[in-house]
Design an enzyme around this catalytic site. Structure first.
Site, PDB file in Angstrom:
ATOM      1  N   ILE A   1     -19.994 -26.934 -33.244  1.00 19.20           N
ATOM      2  CA  ILE A   1     -20.786 -27.194 -34.459  1.00 19.20           C
ATOM      3  C   ILE A   1     -22.124 -27.858 -34.133  1.00 19.20           C
ATOM      4  O   ILE A   1     -23.155 -27.461 -34.666  1.00 19.20           O
ATOM      5  CB  ILE A   1     -19.989 -28.086 -35.451  1.00 19.20           C
ATOM      6  CG1 ILE A   1     -18.750 -27.346 -35.966  1.00 19.20           C
ATOM      7  CG2 ILE A   1     -20.874 -28.535 -36.619  1.00 19.20           C
ATOM      8  CD1 ILE A   1     -17.809 -28.206 -36.804  1.00 19.20           C
TER       9      ILE A   1
ATOM     10  N   LEU B   1     -25.679 -22.653 -30.439  1.00 12.37           N
ATOM     11  CA  LEU B   1     -24.961 -21.416 -30.155  1.00 12.37           C
ATOM     12  C   LEU B   1     -25.918 -20.599 -29.274  1.00 12.37           C
ATOM     13  O   LEU B   1     -27.019 -20.242 -29.711  1.00 12.37           O
ATOM     14  CB  LEU B   1     -24.675 -20.717 -31.484  1.00 12.37           C
ATOM     15  CG  LEU B   1     -23.997 -19.352 -31.468  1.00 12.37           C
ATOM     16  CD1 LEU B   1     -22.666 -19.397 -30.744  1.00 12.37           C
ATOM     17  CD2 LEU B   1     -23.798 -18.866 -32.912  1.00 12.37           C
TER      18      LEU B   1
ATOM     19  N   ARG C   1     -22.632 -12.562 -46.736  1.00 11.06           N
ATOM     20  CA  ARG C   1     -21.833 -12.684 -45.518  1.00 11.06           C
ATOM     21  C   ARG C   1     -22.498 -13.800 -44.725  1.00 11.06           C
ATOM     22  O   ARG C   1     -23.665 -13.699 -44.349  1.00 11.06           O
ATOM     23  CB  ARG C   1     -21.836 -11.357 -44.751  1.00 11.06           C
ATOM     24  CG  ARG C   1     -21.049 -11.366 -43.421  1.00 11.06           C
ATOM     25  CD  ARG C   1     -21.938 -11.690 -42.248  1.00 11.06           C
ATOM     26  NE  ARG C   1     -21.312 -11.414 -40.946  1.00 11.06           N
ATOM     27  CZ  ARG C   1     -21.806 -11.832 -39.793  1.00 11.06           C
ATOM     28  NH1 ARG C   1     -22.924 -12.524 -39.758  1.00 11.06           N
ATOM     29  NH2 ARG C   1     -21.212 -11.539 -38.654  1.00 11.06           N
TER      30      ARG C   1
ATOM     31  N   ASP D   1     -23.084 -16.008 -41.553  1.00 12.74           N
ATOM     32  CA  ASP D   1     -22.961 -15.894 -40.103  1.00 12.74           C
ATOM     33  C   ASP D   1     -22.433 -17.199 -39.494  1.00 12.74           C
ATOM     34  O   ASP D   1     -22.789 -18.290 -39.947  1.00 12.74           O
ATOM     35  CB  ASP D   1     -24.373 -15.617 -39.550  1.00 12.74           C
ATOM     36  CG  ASP D   1     -24.396 -15.281 -38.075  1.00 12.74           C
ATOM     37  OD1 ASP D   1     -23.772 -14.283 -37.700  1.00 12.74           O
ATOM     38  OD2 ASP D   1     -25.049 -16.017 -37.308  1.00 12.74           O
TER      39      ASP D   1
ATOM     40  N   HIS E   1     -20.476  -4.948 -35.228  1.00 14.07           N
ATOM     41  CA  HIS E   1     -21.576  -5.006 -34.267  1.00 14.07           C
ATOM     42  C   HIS E   1     -21.355  -6.008 -33.142  1.00 14.07           C
ATOM     43  O   HIS E   1     -22.206  -6.138 -32.265  1.00 14.07           O
ATOM     44  CB  HIS E   1     -22.867  -5.330 -35.023  1.00 14.07           C
ATOM     45  CG  HIS E   1     -22.800  -6.661 -35.732  1.00 14.07           C
ATOM     46  ND1 HIS E   1     -21.790  -6.990 -36.613  1.00 14.07           N
ATOM     47  CD2 HIS E   1     -23.611  -7.739 -35.682  1.00 14.07           C
ATOM     48  CE1 HIS E   1     -21.995  -8.216 -37.075  1.00 14.07           C
ATOM     49  NE2 HIS E   1     -23.093  -8.688 -36.524  1.00 14.07           N
TER      50      HIS E   1
ATOM     51  N   ASP F   1     -22.699  -4.817 -27.186  1.00 14.95           N
ATOM     52  CA  ASP F   1     -23.998  -5.025 -27.796  1.00 14.95           C
ATOM     53  C   ASP F   1     -25.086  -4.807 -26.742  1.00 14.95           C
ATOM     54  O   ASP F   1     -24.993  -5.425 -25.681  1.00 14.95           O
ATOM     55  CB  ASP F   1     -23.963  -6.451 -28.347  1.00 14.95           C
ATOM     56  CG  ASP F   1     -25.312  -7.082 -28.592  1.00 14.95           C
ATOM     57  OD1 ASP F   1     -26.324  -6.374 -28.551  1.00 14.95           O
ATOM     58  OD2 ASP F   1     -25.335  -8.298 -28.834  1.00 14.95           O
TER      59      ASP F   1
HETATM   60  C1  NOJ Z   1     -22.636 -13.585 -35.146  1.00 15.50           C
HETATM   61  C2  NOJ Z   1     -23.328 -12.302 -35.414  1.00 15.50           C
HETATM   62  O1  NOJ Z   1     -22.490 -11.367 -35.962  1.00 15.50           O
HETATM   63  C3  NOJ Z   1     -23.939 -11.925 -34.093  1.00 15.50           C
HETATM   64  O2  NOJ Z   1     -24.306 -10.594 -34.064  1.00 15.50           O
HETATM   65  C4  NOJ Z   1     -25.086 -12.866 -33.910  1.00 15.50           C
HETATM   66  O3  NOJ Z   1     -25.766 -12.604 -32.725  1.00 15.50           O
HETATM   67  C5  NOJ Z   1     -24.577 -14.297 -33.876  1.00 15.50           C
HETATM   68  N1  NOJ Z   1     -23.637 -14.576 -34.917  1.00 15.50           N
HETATM   69  C6  NOJ Z   1     -25.700 -15.277 -33.973  1.00 15.50           C
HETATM   70  O4  NOJ Z   1     -26.351 -15.154 -35.215  1.00 15.50           O
HETATM   71 CA    CA Z   2     -24.399 -25.526 -35.738  1.00 15.10          CA
END
Ligand code: NOJ
Ligand code: CA
Ligand code: NOJ
Ligand code: CA
Length: 700
Positions: free
Chosen positions: A207, A211, A244, A246, A344, A388
């Protein structure tokens, strides 16, 4: 005189036509119940280029490098409505890439923002997808064809950034309709976290650290919190029907509860999050999030298990059915979880060395299972691609005669006509490693799906279903070799053979039966929020809707959908029930959560709380949101590694504005034994707006 009356009647005609347009748009109604919908997921840049003049130039653009923009746009989607491709496919909702402006700079590894996950300004459009007029047109065309539009939304981060290099991509900078709000290396206002990248080792680490290299947001910054919530209002005002979200695993649940509260109070739409789970991964935090945050989740447990049965042959139908039972127990609203066979972020279901019949069979199972099925664009064209960006190739063709296209079309239509698919329970009727026959049932509506994915034929003996006696033909018109079945008076089915790679679907639709609630959305709200109750045989005259013993104000009522305002009563969990005008009571739909008031993000910090290894710290207090002094409902476990470190602990929670609260911290060990703080209760009044950090020292 004459002239004037013509002018008047022209005005009247004009007003009438405005009125029809509006009521038509209004008709595209139920934005909080997707049970009977089928979602089609589009990577906007990869679907169809309807307007080459908006394509980027130079290094951002390529027809061969899948890391660059290819040119797909909203006009391209509109064109695929106009030529019937999307409408004949039968799907009822589109999920499109995040529509907001993204970074223009190219990542050092050559990547671009074609996917939409690298926001730059949430109040502008991505010009390569189109401008606001194009977006309005997309919404209008979708709505006039009775489709809903779901936008992807990325409130976890802005874009790639590095602590030490302001020239890296766009330094994570975000803008509020053109005005710079902040950037990563010069972040005096603390819009971002600066804790390095996550190694995914714990929930807390995921968290509060970045990321990958994505500049991670700090919601305790009021300007940022306001900005993200204002931004989502803008898109709700544009007419979107769903969101949706993310990377929900990478944001505190507390902040997300305030986001959901904001959406459901402003303009409620179905909101579901992405919490990635790998093969066989079962995570109680994921269940907790789906059950308590107010958001549904993409159902990775479902998707991974179906792939293991029909793609990689690692699981049997017995494993699959166990997953169906387990998820039914783990998710309190299993029909609101969003199912899929690929997306994806994973390999395409179809691969070059597999048979397309596996895709077809998987689609038939997906579209007749519980949950909201999602088809990833191109699956109906048997598109392949391992990782990907190979799994995000350009739509290869728009062929309406593939078997997959026709299966989707037939079963999407069935989802809309037979409520067993949207609302029904799932019962296993016949099973072995190769064969799965399952029944969905709601009221007197029944759908039975049978699959044999093995190499030999099986005689199906002693099959029982809820179908009334009679002969039933395969809804798929034998696309997967299904045939008729004969149901006898006692519900038994005359023995038949299920051939290898055969799937059949039989159905019975009936509007008779009990007054039955099949769905409530959203399942959380504050007093006054709009809540929609769906099901059957509510009658056409208004009756009563009860939350516990409390009557809700009715906004509209018809035979299948009732809209009410959540009552202004004490916060807590309520059973919902309806009583029709002719005094017939429905079933009970349990555990609607009424929160006290508008929710604010509050960081709770407790210092000097010393514990033994394995013991955690929680907060508990006098209000519903703090568990009403019940240690089992205390909020936590608190964190102690990143933002504050042991013996100091913290947790980000959602608290109702202006509430005067009393609270204490407790220590709980793995066996559940509880140690309370001594002394008097702590007191706190939640502010009226903004965000706040509340710091308390543990009372020994
Ligand atoms: C999850 C998404 O589905 C992915 O495609 C993306 O790169 C990451 N989160 C970061 O936004
Ligand atoms: Ca975060
Ligand atoms: C869905 C179940 O089918 C229903 O019976 C239950 O009341 C709700 N979930 C709420 O838990
Ligand atoms: Ca274009």
């Amino acid at each position: 005189m004459k002239k004037k009356s013509i002018a008047v009647s022209l005005v009247v005609v004009f007003m009438l036509s405005l009125y029809t347009v509006e009521s038509k748009a209004e008709e595209k109604t139920n934005k909080v119940n997707y049970s009977q919908d089928v979602i089609y997921q589009i990577v906007t840049d990869r679907f169809n280029d309807g307007n080459p003049s908006n394509n980027p130039t130079g290094n951002l653009f390529s027809q061969s490098n899948l890391h660059k923009y290819i040119g797909g746009d909203w006009q391209g989607i509109v064109d695929k409505f106009n030529d019937g491709y999307l409408t004949d496919l039968g799907i009822t909702a589109l999920w499109i890439s995040q529509p907001v402006e993204n970074v223009y700079a190219i990542h050092p590894q050559g990547y671009t923002s074609y996917h939409g996950y690298w926001a730059r300004d949430y109040k502008k459009t991505n010009p390569f997808y189109g401008d606001f007029n194009d977006f309005d047109e997309l919404i209008e065309v979708a709505h006039s064809n009775n489709l809903k539009v779901i936008m992807d939304f990325t409130p976890n981060h802005s874009s790639p950034a590095l602590e030490t290099n302001q020239n890296y991509v766009e330094n994570g900078a975000i803008y509020d309709n053109g005005v710079l709000l902040g950037n990563y290396t010069n972040d005096g206002n603390g819009i971002f976290h600066h804790n390095g990248g996550t190694d995914f080792s714990s929930y807390e680490d995921s968290i509060y650290r970045n990321l990958y290299d994505l500049a991670d947001y700090n919601y305790l910054n009021q300007d940022l919190d306001n900005y993200l919530k204002e931004s989502i209002e803008l898109w709700l005002d544009k007419g979107i029907d769903g969101i949706r979200v993310d990377a929900v695993k990478h944001m505190s649940q507390g902040w997300q509860e305030t986001l959901v509260n904001h959406i459901y109070t402003y303009k409620p739409v179905f909101t579901f999050g992405e919490w990635f789970l790998g093969q066989n991964e079962v995570d109680n935090q994921n269940h907790h999030f789906a059950n308590e945050s107010g958001m549904s989740l993409l159902d990775f447990r479902y998707g991974q298990q179906l792939r293991q049965v029909l793609k990689s042959n690692q699981s049997t139908w017995i494993d699959f059915h166990n997953m169906i039972e387990d998820t039914n127990a783990s998710y309190s609203e299993v029909i609101d979880q969003v199912t899929f066979i690929d997306n994806h972020d994973m390999s395409r279901f179809h691969s070059n060395n597999s048979n397309t019949v596996n895709v077809d069979m998987a689609l038939a199972i997906l579209l007749t299972s519980r949950g909201v099925p999602t088809i990833y664009y191109g699956t109906e064209q048997y598109l392949t691609g391992e990782s990907d960006p190979e799994n995000r190739k350009k739509m290869p063709s728009f062929n309406k005669s593939t078997r997959a296209y026709n299966i989707i079309s037939k079963l999407s239509n069935l989802r809309q006509t037979n409520t067993a698919l949207g609302y029904g329970d799932t019962t296993e009727r016949w099973i072995n490693d190769d064969v799965y026959i399952f029944e969905r049932k709601f009221g007197n509506n029944v759908v039975v799906t049978a699959i044999n994915s093995g190499n030999t034929s099986y005689p199906i003996t002693n099959l029982q279903t809820s179908l009334p006696s009679g002969t039933y033909s395969d809804v798929l018109d034998s696309l997967l070799n299904g045939s008729d079945i004969h149901v006898n008076q006692n519900g038994s089915v005359t023995t038949f053979e299920l051939q290898p790679n055969e799937v059949a679907v039989w159905e019975y639709t009936s509007s008779t039966g009990n007054v039955e609630v099949g769905h409530v959305g959203p399942m959380v709200g504050q007093p006054g929020n709009e809540i929609t109750i769906s099901g059957q045989n509510f009658g056409t005259s208004e009756g009563i809707v009860l939350f516990g013993d409390n009557q809700a104000t009715i906004k509209s009522w018809n035979d299948t959908d009732i809209v009410v305002n959540a009552p202004s009563v004490e916060a807590g969990y309520y059973d919902i029930k309806i009583i029709t005008h002719s005094n017939v009571e429905s079933n009970i739909y349990s555990d609607f959560e009424l929160v006290s008031n508008k929710l604010l993000p509050i960081r709770i910090v407790v210092e000097q709380a010393h514990t033994n290894l394995g013991t955690d710290v929680y907060i508990v207090g006098n209000i519903h949101e703090l568990g009403e002094w019940d240690p089992d409902k205390a909020i936590g476990p608190f964190f102690n590694q990143v933002m504050y470190t042991y013996p100091n602990w913290y947790y980000d929670i959602a608290l109702p504005i202006n509430e005067k609260i009393e609270y204490k911290f407790i220590k709980k060990d793995a066996t559940g034994s509880v140690i309370w703080e001594s002394g008097a209760n702590h007191l706190y009044t939640v502010p009226n707006s903004g965000t706040h950090t509340l710091i308390t020292t543990w009372q020994n």
